[in-house]
Design an enzyme around this catalytic site. Structure first.
Site, PDB file in Angstrom:
ATOM      1  N   ASP A 146       0.875  -1.162   0.000  1.00  0.00           N
ATOM      2  CA  ASP A 146       0.000   0.000   0.000  1.00  0.00           C
ATOM      3  C   ASP A 146       0.927   1.231   0.000  1.00  0.00           C
ATOM      4  O   ASP A 146       2.125   1.103   0.278  1.00  0.00           O
ATOM      5  CB  ASP A 146      -0.862  -0.045   1.274  1.00  0.00           C
ATOM      6  N   ASP A 191      -0.016   5.153   0.957  1.00  0.00           N
ATOM      7  CA  ASP A 191      -0.151   6.151   2.031  1.00  0.00           C
ATOM      8  C   ASP A 191      -0.097   5.475   3.392  1.00  0.00           C
ATOM      9  O   ASP A 191      -0.837   4.536   3.658  1.00  0.00           O
ATOM     10  CB  ASP A 191      -1.469   6.924   1.883  1.00  0.00           C
TER      11      ASP A 191
END
Ligand code: MG
Length: 253
Positions: free
Chosen positions: A33, A35
């Protein structure tokens, strides 16, 4: 090698394998992922969400924004709109609110690389492991920014962004898409996620999911969604990588 940790990781892997009736994780790729994992960008996102919603007379605390992380902008706006006003936002409102949030976010200084993330990526590269990105973000110039911070690491054919999927996290689609793009089976990859919705997506895709709690949420917010392992930071994951890596790859049961 820390034996206690080794045993703990091994146990988590065995639990995963038993649940999915698989025999081993033959690790070929790590699906990251973005952020809150690669970039320390969540404080800015949470603040921008809070400020944007306030301009439209709705309350979304920065803490709540962390709970919604990973959802599409539209989904987040509608959850808050239904709660605060009793109805969904119109498509125009969604567009306007999301644009406002993006403008506020872009007015902040760019977030730094998450401590530990580059160290981990360099280890993965040395181990010959494929590195993929799975993000709900649709920011333009995403690749430029990734290349500046993580040289020679990411390429479009190893990335899934907001433009590639119909359903955002917590739907498994983004992670299933990454497996497809990478020509991978679910037991040939692991997911690294910081958000409850992201963990849910990785778990729903049938992939061993490592949570890193880089934000203000309690650990159980990530564990309750089915995270197979939890680390307190990317630095901790990087420091323990060698031990964790040694737990994969052989027939476990
Ligand atoms: Mg995240």
């Amino acid at each position: 090698m820390n034996f206690k940790r080794y045993t703990m990781y091994k146990h988590a892997i065995e639990k995963y394998l038993a649940r999915h009736d698989r025999h081993a994780i033959r690790l070929k790729a790590v699906l990251f992922d973005m952020d809150g994992v690669l970039f320390d960008s969540m404080p800015n996102h949470a603040r921008a969400w809070h400020e944007a919603m306030l301009r439209y007379g709705m309350h979304l605390s920065p803490e709540e924004a962390y709970m919604h992380e990973g959802r599409t902008g539209a989904a987040t706006i509608n959850i808050v709109s239904r709660r605060e006003r009793g109805n969904d936002a119109t498509p125009q409102e969604i567009e306007e609110i999301y644009r406002t949030k993006t403008e506020i976010f872009n007015s902040y200084p760019q977030a730094e690389r998450m401590p530990g993330s580059w160290e981990l990526i360099r280890q993965l590269k040395a181990d010959g492991i494929t590195i993929m990105l799975v993000t709900g973000s649709g920011q333009t110039s995403l690749l430029d920014r990734l290349n500046r911070n993580f040289p020679d690491t990411f390429a479009p054919e190893r990335m899934v962004t907001a433009y590639d999927v119909r359903h955002g996290k917590p739907d498994p689609e983004p992670y299933l898409m990454a497996l497809k793009k990478g020509g991978l089976q679910p037991d040939e990859a692991i997911v690294v996620e910081n958000a409850p919705m992201g963990v849910q997506a990785g778990v729903a895709a049938g992939i061993f999911t490592v949570a890193v709690n880089t934000g203000p949420l309690p650990d159980h917010a990530l564990l309750d969604e089915g995270a197979n392992l939890l680390f307190p930071s990317m630095t901790a994951l990087s420091e323990q990588w060698e031990t964790l890596h040694s737990c994969f790859g052989r027939t476990q049961r």
